[in-house]
Design a protein around this motif. Structure first.
Motif, PDB file in Angstrom:
ATOM      1  N   HIS A 156     -12.684  12.050  -6.061  1.00  0.00           N
ATOM      2  CA  HIS A 156     -11.347  12.115  -6.343  1.00  0.00           C
ATOM      3  C   HIS A 156     -10.550  12.886  -5.192  1.00  0.00           C
ATOM      4  N   HIS A 157     -11.259  13.692  -4.487  1.00  0.00           N
ATOM      5  CA  HIS A 157     -10.780  14.863  -3.495  1.00  0.00           C
ATOM      6  C   HIS A 157     -11.015  14.151  -2.149  1.00  0.00           C
ATOM      7  N   THR A 158     -11.440  12.748  -2.113  1.00  0.00           N
ATOM      8  CA  THR A 158     -11.808  12.211  -0.694  1.00  0.00           C
ATOM      9  C   THR A 158     -10.680  11.250  -0.336  1.00  0.00           C
ATOM     10  N   PRO A 159     -10.208  11.542   0.728  1.00  0.00           N
ATOM     11  CA  PRO A 159      -9.209  10.575   1.448  1.00  0.00           C
ATOM     12  C   PRO A 159      -9.697   9.200   1.462  1.00  0.00           C
ATOM     13  N   ILE A 160      -8.720   8.040   1.450  1.00  0.00           N
ATOM     14  CA  ILE A 160      -9.162   6.864   1.410  1.00  0.00           C
ATOM     15  C   ILE A 160      -8.561   6.314   2.743  1.00  0.00           C
ATOM     16  N   ASP A 161      -9.401   5.185   3.286  1.00  0.00           N
ATOM     17  CA  ASP A 161      -9.124   4.443   4.359  1.00  0.00           C
ATOM     18  C   ASP A 161      -7.556   3.957   4.420  1.00  0.00           C
ATOM     19  N   GLY A 162      -7.371   3.404   3.489  1.00  0.00           N
ATOM     20  CA  GLY A 162      -6.044   2.997   3.225  1.00  0.00           C
ATOM     21  C   GLY A 162      -5.879   1.797   3.887  1.00  0.00           C
ATOM     22  N   ALA A 163      -6.847   0.671   4.305  1.00  0.00           N
ATOM     23  CA  ALA A 163      -6.723  -0.497   4.816  1.00  0.00           C
ATOM     24  C   ALA A 163      -5.597  -1.206   4.365  1.00  0.00           C
ATOM     25  N   ASN A 164      -5.591  -1.598   3.228  1.00  0.00           N
ATOM     26  CA  ASN A 164      -4.543  -2.252   2.291  1.00  0.00           C
ATOM     27  C   ASN A 164      -3.436  -1.383   2.037  1.00  0.00           C
ATOM     28  N   ASP A 165      -3.730  -0.220   1.584  1.00  0.00           N
ATOM     29  CA  ASP A 165      -2.482   0.356   0.931  1.00  0.00           C
ATOM     30  C   ASP A 165      -2.213   1.414   2.199  1.00  0.00           C
ATOM     31  N   GLY A 166      -1.267   0.850   3.061  1.00  0.00           N
ATOM     32  CA  GLY A 166      -0.577   1.575   4.276  1.00  0.00           C
ATOM     33  C   GLY A 166      -0.731   0.782   5.494  1.00  0.00           C
ATOM     34  N   ALA A 167      -2.079   0.411   5.747  1.00  0.00           N
ATOM     35  CA  ALA A 167      -2.250  -0.089   7.102  1.00  0.00           C
ATOM     36  C   ALA A 167      -1.769  -1.664   7.151  1.00  0.00           C
ATOM     37  N   SER A 168      -2.119  -2.321   6.048  1.00  0.00           N
ATOM     38  CA  SER A 168      -1.976  -3.778   5.941  1.00  0.00           C
ATOM     39  C   SER A 168      -0.453  -4.083   6.138  1.00  0.00           C
ATOM     40  N   GLY A 169       0.668  -3.387   5.630  1.00  0.00           N
ATOM     41  CA  GLY A 169       1.844  -3.357   5.906  1.00  0.00           C
ATOM     42  C   GLY A 169       2.297  -3.186   7.115  1.00  0.00           C
ATOM     43  N   THR A 170       1.914  -2.168   7.711  1.00  0.00           N
ATOM     44  CA  THR A 170       2.336  -1.845   9.051  1.00  0.00           C
ATOM     45  C   THR A 170       1.790  -2.631   9.945  1.00  0.00           C
ATOM     46  N   GLY A 171       0.638  -3.197  10.045  1.00  0.00           N
ATOM     47  CA  GLY A 171      -0.411  -4.145  10.762  1.00  0.00           C
ATOM     48  C   GLY A 171       0.699  -5.407  10.755  1.00  0.00           C
ATOM     49  N   VAL A 172       1.004  -6.014   9.730  1.00  0.00           N
ATOM     50  CA  VAL A 172       1.938  -7.383   9.792  1.00  0.00           C
ATOM     51  C   VAL A 172       3.050  -7.031  10.376  1.00  0.00           C
ATOM     52  N   LEU A 173       3.888  -5.964  10.301  1.00  0.00           N
ATOM     53  CA  LEU A 173       5.124  -5.610  10.998  1.00  0.00           C
ATOM     54  C   LEU A 173       5.034  -5.351  12.385  1.00  0.00           C
ATOM     55  N   LEU A 174       3.676  -4.818  12.939  1.00  0.00           N
ATOM     56  CA  LEU A 174       3.444  -4.912  14.222  1.00  0.00           C
ATOM     57  C   LEU A 174       3.467  -6.122  15.122  1.00  0.00           C
ATOM     58  N   GLU A 175       2.616  -7.237  14.217  1.00  0.00           N
ATOM     59  CA  GLU A 175       2.592  -8.531  14.636  1.00  0.00           C
ATOM     60  C   GLU A 175       4.108  -9.077  14.617  1.00  0.00           C
ATOM     61  N   ILE A 176       4.873  -8.776  13.673  1.00  0.00           N
ATOM     62  CA  ILE A 176       6.114  -9.322  13.814  1.00  0.00           C
ATOM     63  C   ILE A 176       6.771  -8.824  14.940  1.00  0.00           C
ATOM     64  N   ALA A 177       6.849  -7.676  15.334  1.00  0.00           N
ATOM     65  CA  ALA A 177       7.367  -6.924  16.427  1.00  0.00           C
ATOM     66  C   ALA A 177       6.916  -7.783  17.822  1.00  0.00           C
ATOM     67  N   ARG A 178       5.743  -7.884  17.765  1.00  0.00           N
ATOM     68  CA  ARG A 178       5.164  -8.866  19.025  1.00  0.00           C
ATOM     69  C   ARG A 178       6.047 -10.093  18.994  1.00  0.00           C
TER      70      ARG A 178
END
Length: 334
Positions: A141-163
């Motif tokens: 419960h007190h362990t930070p998550i990688d957030g590959a989906n919750d956070g990084a996925s939306g940001t990654g999609v938008l970086l590709e759109i920026a490209r």
């Protein structure tokens, strides 16, 4: 993010006000950059391998929790990438107060294209990751998550759109905003008094102090948890009420492109996410493309706010469906 007014019969989530999940489908991976013709408009082809690489890079920094070195390093990376892709970059540094009084050193990162035109569309996602795996095994419960989906996925999609925008600009202005401190909301294990508006701190700050004075856009598209396995994107409740026209435009585009299995034209749950503050504070109708599961006890994918939200549970076919749909929408906007 968290669920607050479900339009289906599931229990209300007790800790979060935003909401997202993961998904897979039978859609095809796109690995070329050759543009496709859609309604006589040249729409770039979304490159899923590229988007995946941007997600992987974010997770390699470690959990992007405010006040950590991983967070600082990733922020520098995101700003550098937007500049590399030809955007005029704005950085909003702010000390924001978390639910428990912790001061979060936060950074909204904005990339602007075709700044002179008033015909604009806002694309946004949050880039921070959750400091608590409070929806999984109690020992984490007190362990930070990688957030590959919750956070990084939306940001990654938008970086590709920026490209893609750098290579071939649409006919409108585009603003890409990476909101910070979205996922530091009250955890399930918190014993104190519940407080409103403890999620989405970065979008609240931006809504009150946008990068451009009196900023306006025709509509916004928020991407949250758009890369998980078995994802389904239902109509989100607040989007239905405040951005219905834009929402229907997006879902119709997805069906036209063959992604109807993922974009479900049915009501899902109503959640608190960054799109609410974009609408409330800037009066911009904003559509939340978020993985909602009305058949799940928690309303989200099983990896949500757990240590299993990692790169292994990212599905490139889901990234393609979302990315290609967003490209279709913005390149057909006049």
């Amino acid at each position: 993010m968290n669920l607050f007014k479900p339009t289906f019969s599931i229990i209300i989530l007790s800790g979060c006000i935003l909401f997202a999940s993961c998904g897979s489908s039978k859609t095809k991976n796109s690995i070329t950059d050759e543009p496709q013709k859609t309604n006589k408009v040249q729409v770039p082809v979304f490159n899923t391998d590229s988007a995946y690489a941007y997600i992987q890079k974010q997770t390699e920094f470690g959990p992007r929790v405010p006040n950590t070195q991983a967070h600082k390093n990733c922020g520098e990376y995101l700003a550098k990438m937007l500049a590399h892709f030809g955007a005029k970059v704005y950085n909003q540094h702010a000390n924001l107060t978390a639910y428990n009084g912790t001061i979060l050193e936060s950074r909204n990162i904005i990339g602007v294209y075709n700044q002179e035109t008033k015909k604009r569309v806002l694309l946004c996602a949050h880039w921070d990751s959750r400091p608590y795996a409070d929806e999984g095994d109690e020992k984490y419960h007190h362990t930070p998550i990688d957030g590959a989906n919750d956070g990084a996925s939306g940001t990654g999609v938008l970086l590709e759109i920026a490209r893609q925008i750098q290579k071939q600009a649409p006919n409108i202005g585009i603003d890409i905003v990476f909101f910070d401190s979205e996922d530091y909301g009250i955890p399930d294990f918190y014993q104190g008094e519940y407080k409103e508006d403890t999620w989405c701190l970065g979008s609240q700050y931006w809504g009150r102090s946008p990068h451009t004075p009196d900023y306006k856009a025709r509509f916004g598209i928020l991407l949250d948890m758009v890369g998980g396995k078995n994802a389904k994107f239902y109509y989100e409740g607040y989007s239905m009420r405040t951005a219905n026209h834009a929402m229907k435009k997006i879902w119709n585009a997805a069906h036209q492109l063959g992604f109807g299995e993922l974009f479900i034209k049915q009501a899902g749950g109503e959640i608190t996410d960054d799109h609410i503050y974009v609408n409330r504070l800037r009066q911009i109708p904003c559509v939340d493309i978020v993985d909602i599961d009305p058949n799940s006890p928690k309303g989200f994918n099983p990896t949500w706010h757990t240590i299993s939200d990692n790169l292994e549970n990212i599905d490139k076919t889901v990234l393609q469906a979302v990315g290609q749909t967003v490209l279709h929408v913005i390149y057909n906007e006049k």
